[in-house]
Design an enzyme around this catalytic site. Structure first.
Site: not given
Length: 144
Positions: A6, A9-10, A13-14, A88, A115
């Site tokens: 996960k 994956h995140n 995705e970023y 996060k 970010r």
């Protein structure tokens, strides 16, 4: 193992979201397209190799009009959203673990850095004032 997957994956995705944001910026500020035309472009892309939930939802968001009572109801909702992204930690962890393993993750790293920059809204406003009216001179680029 599930949490690790996960996290990766995140992180990916970023990078995908950064790619979408940069495409939007180029289409809007270089090509001069409006939100409806950019949304149509993303729809077209979503019908091909770039098909994904993020491309699909971006096209929908770009067409969404501001219909909230009490706000200026004219215009697209996306133009009224503060351009500030949070983090996060999963992108940072992905980059850190990739570096620890000797694996380059430049797209994820660049997205994470974007970010960080976007979260510094006051600093960005100050820089915008300092550099107001400054534009790169395209004619001075070397073509070697």
């Amino acid at each position: 193992a599930g949490h690790y997957v996960k996290m990766v994956h995140n992180g990916i995705e970023y990078a995908d979201m950064q790619f979408i944001a940069e495409c939007y910026d180029l289409l809007r500020n270089v090509a001069g397209m409006d939100n409806a035309d950019i949304g149509a472009t993303f729809d077209e892309w979503n019908g091909g190799e770039l098909e994904s939930f993020l491309i699909e939802i971006t096209a929908k968001v770009l067409r969404k009009m501001d219909d909230q009572e009490g706000r200026s109801g004219d215009g697209h909702l996306v133009d009224k959203i503060l351009d500030q992204a949070g983090s996060k930690g999963t992108g940072k962890w992905t980059v850190q673990l990739a570096a620890d393993a000797g694996i380059a993750a430049p797209s994820i790293s660049a997205a994470l850095e974007a970010r960080f920059v976007s979260s510094k809204i006051e600093l960005r406003r100050s820089c915008a004032e300092v550099f107001a009216g400054v534009a790169p001179d395209a004619s001075s680029s070397s073509s070697s």
